[in-house]
Design a protein around this motif. Structure first.
Motif, PDB file in Angstrom:
ATOM      1  N   ASN A   1       0.826  -1.205   0.000  1.00 21.32           N
ATOM      2  CA  ASN A   1       0.000   0.000   0.000  1.00 21.32           C
ATOM      3  C   ASN A   1       0.856   1.249   0.000  1.00 21.32           C
ATOM      4  O   ASN A   1       2.049   1.216   0.262  1.00 21.32           O
TER       5      ASN A   1
ATOM      6  N   ARG B   1      -5.685   0.983  12.840  1.00 16.83           N
ATOM      7  CA  ARG B   1      -5.198   1.492  11.550  1.00 16.83           C
ATOM      8  C   ARG B   1      -5.440   2.995  11.472  1.00 16.83           C
ATOM      9  O   ARG B   1      -4.647   3.725  10.889  1.00 16.83           O
ATOM     10  N   GLN B   2      -6.524   3.458  12.068  1.00 16.09           N
ATOM     11  CA  GLN B   2      -6.827   4.885  12.061  1.00 16.09           C
ATOM     12  C   GLN B   2      -5.715   5.670  12.767  1.00 16.09           C
ATOM     13  O   GLN B   2      -5.293   6.715  12.298  1.00 16.09           O
TER      14      GLN B   2
ATOM     15  N   CYS C   1       0.924   3.726   2.016  1.00 16.94           N
ATOM     16  CA  CYS C   1       1.280   4.308   3.306  1.00 16.94           C
ATOM     17  C   CYS C   1       2.771   4.205   3.585  1.00 16.94           C
ATOM     18  O   CYS C   1       3.313   4.963   4.367  1.00 16.94           O
TER      19      CYS C   1
ATOM     20  N   THR D   1      -2.618   4.669  13.076  1.00 13.99           N
ATOM     21  CA  THR D   1      -1.456   4.583  12.185  1.00 13.99           C
ATOM     22  C   THR D   1      -1.534   5.647  11.102  1.00 13.99           C
ATOM     23  O   THR D   1      -0.562   6.366  10.855  1.00 13.99           O
ATOM     24  N   PHE D   2      -2.682   5.741  10.450  1.00 11.06           N
ATOM     25  CA  PHE D   2      -2.845   6.731   9.385  1.00 11.06           C
ATOM     26  C   PHE D   2      -2.658   8.149   9.904  1.00 11.06           C
ATOM     27  O   PHE D   2      -2.057   8.988   9.242  1.00 11.06           O
ATOM     28  N   LYS D   3      -3.147   8.431  11.112  1.00 11.74           N
ATOM     29  CA  LYS D   3      -3.005   9.762  11.705  1.00 11.74           C
ATOM     30  C   LYS D   3      -1.528  10.069  11.976  1.00 11.74           C
ATOM     31  O   LYS D   3      -1.048  11.164  11.658  1.00 11.74           O
TER      32      LYS D   3
ATOM     33  N   PHE E   1       1.088   8.718  10.502  1.00 15.24           N
ATOM     34  CA  PHE E   1       1.763   8.851   9.210  1.00 15.24           C
ATOM     35  C   PHE E   1       1.433  10.187   8.550  1.00 15.24           C
ATOM     36  O   PHE E   1       2.303  10.854   7.990  1.00 15.24           O
ATOM     37  N   GLU E   2       0.167  10.578   8.611  1.00 11.58           N
ATOM     38  CA  GLU E   2      -0.245  11.857   8.018  1.00 11.58           C
ATOM     39  C   GLU E   2       0.491  13.013   8.696  1.00 11.58           C
ATOM     40  O   GLU E   2       0.991  13.921   8.028  1.00 11.58           O
TER      41      GLU E   2
END
Length: 115
Positions: free
Chosen positions: A15, A52-53, A17, A55-57, A59-60
């Motif tokens: 992916n 995962r949310q 990310c 993680t995405f935060k 990373f963002e």
């Protein structure tokens, strides 16, 4: 997931990310993009996200140059270098290894979010 990138950019990741903004833009790149990805991976090793949310935060935020307060000062410094907006400002592997070796020589107990 098709990111529109040539296959050589996606060999080790399923992916987007795990890829820096340069790789996502389909620009030829060097080790600097791998260093960016290392920053994302290191952030997950230092603080295991609960979802995962989360993680995405994280990373963002890292992509925007913001390192969360869940990391201590020395972790923040290294992460900021690894995900620097300017790829030329990212550390070389030897500098990263030197930093990690210094960390290993400092006795410090830290509670980790390991579930």
């Amino acid at each position: 997931m098709n990111t529109g990138m040539p296959q050589r950019y996606c060999r080790f990741s399923s992916n987007h990310c795990d890829k820096g903004s340069i790789a996502l833009a389909s620009v030829e790149y060097g080790n600097e993009v791998d260093i960016f990805a290392l920053g994302l991976i290191l952030s997950e090793l230092l603080h295991i996200p609960l979802s995962r949310q989360e993680t995405f935060k994280i990373f963002e935020d890292l992509r925007k140059g913001h390192v969360s307060d869940i990391f201590n000062d020395k972790e923040k410094i290294l992460l900021q270098k690894l995900v620097a907006t300017d790829p030329k400002m990212r550390p070389k592997t030897s500098e990263i290894l030197k930093t990690l070796k210094e960390w290993n020589n400092v006795p410090e107990k830290k509670m980790r979010n390991t579930r």
